[in-house]
Design a protein around this motif. Structure first.
Motif, PDB file in Angstrom:
ATOM      1  N   SER A   1      12.441   5.335   5.660  1.00  0.00           N
ATOM      2  CA  SER A   1      13.300   6.240   6.420  1.00  0.00           C
ATOM      3  C   SER A   1      14.762   5.924   6.144  1.00  0.00           C
ATOM      4  O   SER A   1      15.226   4.808   6.381  1.00  0.00           O
ATOM      5  CB  SER A   1      13.013   6.103   7.919  1.00  0.00           C
ATOM      6  OG  SER A   1      13.851   6.958   8.666  1.00  0.00           O
ATOM      7  N   MET A   2      15.481   6.913   5.646  1.00  0.00           N
ATOM      8  CA  MET A   2      16.892   6.724   5.306  1.00  0.00           C
ATOM      9  C   MET A   2      17.803   7.135   6.468  1.00  0.00           C
ATOM     10  O   MET A   2      17.463   7.984   7.285  1.00  0.00           O
ATOM     11  CB  MET A   2      17.263   7.572   4.082  1.00  0.00           C
ATOM     12  CG  MET A   2      16.506   7.223   2.806  1.00  0.00           C
ATOM     13  SD  MET A   2      16.938   5.591   2.150  1.00  0.00           S
ATOM     14  CE  MET A   2      15.629   4.567   2.868  1.00  0.00           C
TER      15      MET A   2
ATOM     16  N   ASP B   1      22.740  -1.091   3.188  1.00  0.00           N
ATOM     17  CA  ASP B   1      22.569  -0.560   4.543  1.00  0.00           C
ATOM     18  C   ASP B   1      22.276   0.934   4.555  1.00  0.00           C
ATOM     19  O   ASP B   1      22.789   1.673   5.384  1.00  0.00           O
ATOM     20  CB  ASP B   1      23.815  -0.851   5.383  1.00  0.00           C
ATOM     21  CG  ASP B   1      25.076  -0.211   4.800  1.00  0.00           C
ATOM     22  OD1 ASP B   1      25.018   0.220   3.631  1.00  0.00           O
ATOM     23  OD2 ASP B   1      26.087  -0.144   5.513  1.00  0.00           O
ATOM     24  N   ILE B   2      21.414   1.403   3.654  1.00  0.00           N
ATOM     25  CA  ILE B   2      21.146   2.841   3.577  1.00  0.00           C
ATOM     26  C   ILE B   2      19.946   3.254   4.429  1.00  0.00           C
ATOM     27  O   ILE B   2      19.729   4.446   4.640  1.00  0.00           O
ATOM     28  CB  ILE B   2      20.920   3.299   2.120  1.00  0.00           C
ATOM     29  CG1 ILE B   2      19.679   2.639   1.522  1.00  0.00           C
ATOM     30  CG2 ILE B   2      22.148   3.016   1.269  1.00  0.00           C
ATOM     31  CD1 ILE B   2      19.314   3.162   0.139  1.00  0.00           C
ATOM     32  N   GLY B   3      19.167   2.299   4.925  1.00  0.00           N
ATOM     33  CA  GLY B   3      17.931   2.616   5.619  1.00  0.00           C
ATOM     34  C   GLY B   3      18.066   2.655   7.131  1.00  0.00           C
ATOM     35  O   GLY B   3      18.876   1.942   7.724  1.00  0.00           O
ATOM     36  N   ALA B   4      17.258   3.537   7.757  1.00  0.00           N
ATOM     37  CA  ALA B   4      17.123   3.570   9.219  1.00  0.00           C
ATOM     38  C   ALA B   4      15.762   2.961   9.544  1.00  0.00           C
ATOM     39  O   ALA B   4      14.837   3.652   9.976  1.00  0.00           O
ATOM     40  CB  ALA B   4      17.233   5.000   9.732  1.00  0.00           C
ATOM     41  N   PHE B   5      15.629   1.644   9.294  1.00  0.00           N
ATOM     42  CA  PHE B   5      14.319   0.993   9.325  1.00  0.00           C
ATOM     43  C   PHE B   5      13.780   0.767  10.734  1.00  0.00           C
ATOM     44  O   PHE B   5      12.573   0.669  10.933  1.00  0.00           O
ATOM     45  CB  PHE B   5      14.378  -0.344   8.585  1.00  0.00           C
ATOM     46  CG  PHE B   5      14.694  -0.222   7.115  1.00  0.00           C
ATOM     47  CD1 PHE B   5      14.490   0.975   6.453  1.00  0.00           C
ATOM     48  CD2 PHE B   5      15.198  -1.300   6.398  1.00  0.00           C
ATOM     49  CE1 PHE B   5      14.782   1.102   5.094  1.00  0.00           C
ATOM     50  CE2 PHE B   5      15.486  -1.186   5.050  1.00  0.00           C
ATOM     51  CZ  PHE B   5      15.279   0.015   4.400  1.00  0.00           C
ATOM     52  N   ASP B   6      14.674   0.664  11.730  1.00  0.00           N
ATOM     53  CA  ASP B   6      14.206   0.385  13.088  1.00  0.00           C
ATOM     54  C   ASP B   6      13.620   1.618  13.761  1.00  0.00           C
ATOM     55  O   ASP B   6      12.671   1.527  14.528  1.00  0.00           O
ATOM     56  CB  ASP B   6      15.345  -0.181  13.947  1.00  0.00           C
ATOM     57  CG  ASP B   6      15.737  -1.588  13.510  1.00  0.00           C
ATOM     58  OD1 ASP B   6      14.845  -2.328  13.054  1.00  0.00           O
ATOM     59  OD2 ASP B   6      16.924  -1.936  13.613  1.00  0.00           O
ATOM     60  N   THR B   7      14.209   2.770  13.488  1.00  0.00           N
ATOM     61  CA  THR B   7      13.724   3.998  14.121  1.00  0.00           C
ATOM     62  C   THR B   7      14.188   5.213  13.325  1.00  0.00           C
ATOM     63  O   THR B   7      15.298   5.217  12.798  1.00  0.00           O
ATOM     64  CB  THR B   7      14.228   4.116  15.571  1.00  0.00           C
ATOM     65  OG1 THR B   7      13.777   5.368  16.120  1.00  0.00           O
ATOM     66  CG2 THR B   7      15.749   4.067  15.654  1.00  0.00           C
TER      67      THR B   7
END
Length: 656
Positions: free
Chosen positions: A219-220, A308-314
């Motif tokens: 998820s980006m 820091d391109i990812g929205a890994f937490d949510t």
């Protein structure tokens, strides 16, 4: 569009949203038609699109319609008929993915290459230009030097280079994602993506060790190129595209206005550049991208690879920090805001992270200001005992500000064109000439006998004031010149009629001055495609598309993944994003690090979500990741919509 024109290209899910995109400063709008538009729930009738065209053309804004699914053989005729209907409705261009459309009887309408055509190289870009595409949208993953390299091989007099500057990011190269079809039978290339990229995954290394648990590693964050616009202009981008054909009215209003203001600043700095449409938008609000749904922002790869391109937490909207929990009771939660001036409202949406880093929503039913400045008592819509880990000291974000929502629900912009007005005498009476900022003129005459005004000194001021009342027209006066040899009294009814006729004459002149975008003529003889072999990754789903590539020198052509001929493990997604890099497990990152160099290898990894298992393979030379899997038996056993039957041998290609 001329090479020095900049185009702000906004999305529209519906006719109404398209109108507001124009009002808020869009030079062009892209919208789906009644079918084949690559967004399964964003269809619009040809009649509504015709109305949108009529409105947009008053400002010389353009309307592009998406016809960008890959098509079965039995759909080509329907797509052809729709293309003609859209052409007759005045649509300026069609955005396409399927090259089979270039082999059938299409109207003389301009064609643009959809993002699903996956344009990453100068060779691919030049080929599509030579094949007859007038505007090409580049892959979102490109860097500024890569964009410039494409610009250097393109004839910018013939082809406009387009780039996404805002909105949600697909982690895969567009057109190169097949997970949805493999797992559900719903094809992203046919407008029905199941969004496996937004799911949480457990990540295991080659030894079976868990290196990430319950993380949204595909998820980006959302794209935001606000800081890079000048660099993108210098690199050759001329059409700047906002993602969002699923987005609501408030998003389109806000984000279009945001980029309109930014581009207007660029145009002031760079007088050699000009907008591709006419008029100036004014807003009743201050645009702010943070107010709309977003997964936080990234400028992706434009300035090079970043961590820091990812929205890994949510994959949800985390909102903006506003304060922290100061007290929790059985009925309400007390919040102390970071800024005492911050106001909270009934209906606001708040959220916080629990101890497992999961985002928990907190919708406010009633907000009460406490006596202490910056302290608010909030009574949630849901029972307090259901909010996990809500305790004193927890940071709270706001992801919906009802005051902002109400502002955008109302009329929030006006778009006007400046005109110079000149009143003069002629043989039979008076004539009024309007000239707009683009040089169009409209003139009206009225036969009227001269009458002396009661007050000669005030006569000219009264005429200026009356003529300048352009009301709810598209125009606003820049200057009103009264070129009369003597003071006149003109009855208000005749003056109003003269002004209305002049406005209509100007509108008619503007309509006549809008030239239809020309359809590009493919280079003859047909240029060769950069490769002579195409795999399923080329998305060839019908015979006409196969004919197209054969005509352009391709010798081996596999059918699209949706034809269900690829039964084994293949790349279901190809990405520039790399899970190894994001988890600091990249061999290139370890290079030169004492004690680490040589110990980190780009071995495969595994993604696990419930019973779903996918393999990650890493191609380090181009710095790409492949998500590997195979099609499910349940998908194979489903009755196909229409089987694809390709030639057993290469066809004989005649004239078309």
């Amino acid at each position: 569009m001329q090479p020095h024109h900049l185009e702000l290209l906004a999305p529209a899910r519906t006719f109404d949203i398209g109108i507001e995109a124009i009002n808020h400063g869009a030079d062009a709008v892209y919208i789906g038609g009644p079918s084949f538009g690559a967004r399964s729930t964003a269809d619009n009738s040809v009649q509504d699109i015709a109305k949108l065209v009529q409105y947009a053309h008053r400002f010389h804004s353009r309307i592009f319609v998406t016809l960008n699914t890959i098509l079965r053989d039995d759909e080509l005729e329907g797509a052809r008929k729709l293309a003609w209907q859209l052409y007759d409705a005045g649509v300026d261009a069609l955005i396409i993915q399927d090259m089979g459309l270039l082999e059938i009887d299409m109207p003389p309408i301009q064609l643009h290459a959809s993002t699903q055509t996956d344009i990453r190289t100068p060779e691919k870009a030049k080929f599509l230009q030579d094949a007859g595409l007038s505007q090409i949208v580049l892959a979102r993953e490109l860097t500024l030097p890569q964009i410039s390299a494409i610009r250097d091989v393109i004839d910018t007099e013939r082809t406009v280079i387009e780039f996404f500057v805002h909105g949600a990011l697909c982690v895969a190269y567009s057109g190169q994602c097949f997970i949805s079809h493999a797992h559900t039978g719903r094809s992203a290339n046919r407008g029905d993506c199941s969004q496996a990229c937004r799911l949480p995954y457990e990540v295991k290394d080659a030894q079976g060790r868990i290196v990430a648990h319950d993380k949204h590693v595909l998820s980006m964050k959302d794209n935001n190129q606000s800081e890079n616009l000048r660099d993108l202009v210098d690199a050759g981008i001329r059409s700047f595209k906002i993602e969002g054909r699923y987005k609501d009215m408030a998003y389109v209003k806000n984000i279009t206005a945001h980029y309109r203001k930014l581009f207007d600043e660029v145009l002031v700095e760079r007088p050699e550049l000009a907008p591709s449409s006419h008029g100036h938008s004014t807003f009743s609000f201050v645009p702010d991208p943070n107010q709309n749904f977003n997964r936080e922002f990234t400028d992706y790869f434009v300035q090079g690879r970043k961590e820091d391109i990812g929205a890994f937490d949510t994959p949800k909207n985390p909102g903006q920090p506003i304060g922290w929990v100061s007290k929790v009771t059985a009925e309400h939660v007390e919040i102390t805001t970071d800024d005492p001036a911050t106001e909270l409202h009934n209906g606001d949406g708040l959220c916080y992270y629990d101890l497992q880093k999961e985002l928990v929503g907190l919708q406010i039913n009633r907000a009460e200001a406490a006596k202490a400045k910056g302290v608010w008592r909030l009574f949630p819509k849901d029972p307090m005992d259901g909010f996990k880990d809500l305790r004193q000291g927890v940071q709270v974000n706001r992801n919906r500000d009802m005051s902002w929502v109400r502002t955008l629900d109302k009329k929030s912009a006006e778009r006007r064109m400046g005109v110079w007005m000149q009143l003069a005498e002629n043989e039979s009476g008076l004539q009024l000439t309007l000239t707009d900022e683009a040089g169009h003129t409209g003139t009206a005459h009225t036969a009227i006998a001269w009458q002396a005004p009661k007050d000669a000194q005030q006569a000219e001021d009264k005429l200026k004031s009356a003529l300048g009342k352009l009301g709810d027209t598209l125009f606003e006066p820049l200057d009103v010149q009264i070129g009369l040899h003597r003071p006149w009294f003109v009855p208000p009814s005749q003056l109003n009629a003269l002004r209305r006729e002049a406005v209509q004459a100007l509108e008619d002149a503007r309509a006549q001055g809008l030239q239809r975008l020309p359809r590009a003529v493919p280079v003859e003889p047909p240029v060769s495609y950069p490769e002579d072999t195409l795999t399923y990754l080329a998305n060839v789903f019908n015979q006409k598309a196969r004919d197209f590539y054969a005509k352009h020198g391709v010798k081996v052509i596999d059918a699209a993944y949706e034809s269900q001929e690829e039964l084994g493990e293949v790349s279901l997604m190809i990405t520039k994003h790399c899970v190894r890099f994001s988890l600091s497990l990249c061999p290139k990152q370890a290079k030169g690090v004492t004690g680490v160099q040589g110990t980190v290898k780009a071995e495969p990894m595994q993604l696990i979500n419930g019973k779903e298992k996918l393999t990650l393979r890493f191609d380090c030379k181009p710095c790409e990741m492949h998500v590997v899997g195979k099609i499910k038996k349940s998908v194979l056993n489903a009755v196909p919509e229409s089987p694809v039957q390709f030639y057993k041998s290469r066809p004989v290609v005649g004239l078309h």
